[in-house]
Design an enzyme around this catalytic site. Structure first.
Site, mmCIF file in Angstrom:
data_model
loop_
_atom_site.group_PDB
_atom_site.id
_atom_site.type_symbol
_atom_site.label_atom_id
_atom_site.label_comp_id
_atom_site.label_asym_id
_atom_site.label_seq_id
_atom_site.Cartn_x
_atom_site.Cartn_y
_atom_site.Cartn_z
ATOM 1 N N ASN A 57 -10.556 -0.285 0.421
ATOM 2 C CA ASN A 57 -8.775 -0.291 0.661
ATOM 3 C C ASN A 57 -8.372 -0.864 -0.967
ATOM 4 O O ASN A 57 -8.534 -2.014 -1.116
ATOM 5 C CB ASN A 57 -8.664 -1.355 1.767
ATOM 6 N N HIS B 289 -3.323 6.895 3.397
ATOM 7 C CA HIS B 289 -4.081 5.744 2.488
ATOM 8 C C HIS B 289 -5.841 5.213 3.176
ATOM 9 O O HIS B 289 -5.498 5.359 4.193
ATOM 10 C CB HIS B 289 -3.156 4.342 2.588
ATOM 11 N N CYS C 140 0.560 -1.183 0.004
ATOM 12 C CA CYS C 140 0.191 0.287 0.289
ATOM 13 C C CYS C 140 0.558 0.974 -0.166
ATOM 14 O O CYS C 140 0.154 2.499 -0.074
ATOM 15 C CB CYS C 140 -0.841 -0.146 1.160
#
Ligand code: COA
Length: 313
Positions: free
Chosen positions: A266, A236, A114
């Site tokens: 996500n 994020h 990520c």
């Protein structure tokens, strides 16, 4: 040393939407649980034949349609993904190069989960600063739906698919002030893909809050900025409770932390680019805003990037 700034941005999410209510039909879960623990309400899922390079291409086409940079000006592609078109090689960056129709430029993938976008930008930043390259296309593309165990309620409800693309350039636009990246390999087992995503959620949660706070404080100290001088934080997009936890630890108003996780879930390394594109498109930023992007994820890995927004991208 040359200045490096963000010249243009684009993003893409697939068309097929999956809501929490859809999961209620297949898993022992509820919309209420998912919203309360994660903030996520829906996410977009790619078609079976839609590959990471296809999502990437759509994000790049969106970027190019703004006419802020011509594709012929791009002199390198760095691509972040955990779901490459091919497991080993060729790189998804090379496939994207062919799909865009670019020749004779270097293209390669990086793996930093990520945190991939900030890691890729940090490389582009170094190449441009040194004068070796001028306009680097940085792409994050993730087909998380392909690495999810759809029977595992601990992970299936958390992720979505999407892509974002940025062109970093030797420009006076949106200059990058600072980038900081870091890793903690000791804890590599808490979030792995083998062959599906497996996660010790609580451990990742604790790391994200602690590390996000540490890196933001470090970057502020090294740029002589106070936390209060940062106009917007774009984290994020994994979980609203993580984002709120970092805001609380930093003692910063949580409303200054942008979140769109409820719409997309996500999307791993694509999430910060999708969020920045949204903020830019919806004119949520005043000119001369100081923007802090930050990430955390498998590796474990983390990153913070600070830039000043002075022109629409
Ligand atoms: N629906 C209903 N119940 C669920 C569920 C779901 N989708 N997922 C897990 N549960 C259950 C668990 O099985 C557990 O049940 P048990 O007590 O009977 O074993 C219970 O909920 C509590 O699980 P727990 O792990 O304590 O929940 P949590 O409060 O830690 O929340 C996460 C779980 C995954 C939401 C949370 O740990 C988290 O957000 N972690 C970070 C994850 C992340 O964002 N990772 C990506 C970073 S890049």
């Amino acid at each position: 040393m040359f200045d490096v700034g963000v010249l243009a941005i684009g993003s893409y999410v697939p068309t097929k939407k999956l809501t929490n209510f859809d999961f209620e039909k297949t898993l022992e879960t509820s919309n209420e649980w998912i919203v309360e623990r994660t903030g996520i309400r829906e996410r977009y899922i790619a078609e079976k034949n839609e590959k990471a390079s296809d999502l990437a291409l759509k994000a790049v086409q969106n970027l190019l349609s703004k006419n802020l940079v011509q594709k012929e000006e791009i002199d390198m592609i760095i691509l972040s993904t955990a779901t490459p078109d091919y497991k080993g090689y060729p790189s998804t960056a090379c496939i994207l190069q062919a799909k865009i129709g670019l020749k004779n430029i270097p293209c390669f993938d990086i793996t930093a989960a990520c945190s991939g976008l900030i890691y890729a930008i940090s490389m582009a930043n170094a190449y441009i600063k040194s004068g070796l390259y001028k306009n680097i296309l940085v792409v994050s593309t993730e087909k998380n739906s392909e690495i999810l165990d759809w029977q595992d309620r601990n992970t299936a409800v958390l992720f979505g698919d999407g892509a974002s693309a940025l062109v970093l350039s030797n420009t006076s636009k949106n200059i990058i002030k600072k980038i900081e990246i870091s890793s903690d390999g000791e804890n590599h087992k808490v979030l792995v893909v083998d062959p599906f995503i497996k996660m010790e959620g609580k451990e990742v949660f604790k790391y994200a809050v602690k590390e996000g706070t540490r890196l933001i404080e470090k970057v502020c100290l090294e740029t002589n900025l106070t936390k209060e001088e940062i106009d917007i934080f774009i984290p994020h997009q994994a979980n609203t409770r993580i984002i709120d936890g970092i805001a609380k630890k930093l003692k910063v108003d949580k409303n200054l932390f942008y979140s769109n996780v409820e719409k997309y879930g996500n999307t791993s390394s694509a999430s910060i680019g999708i969020a920045l594109d949204e903020v830019n498109r919806e004119q949520k930023l005043d000119l001369s805003s100081k923007v802090a992007l930050f990430s955390f994820g498998a590796g474990l890995s983390s990153g913070v990037l600070l830039f000043e927004y002075n022109e629409k991208i």
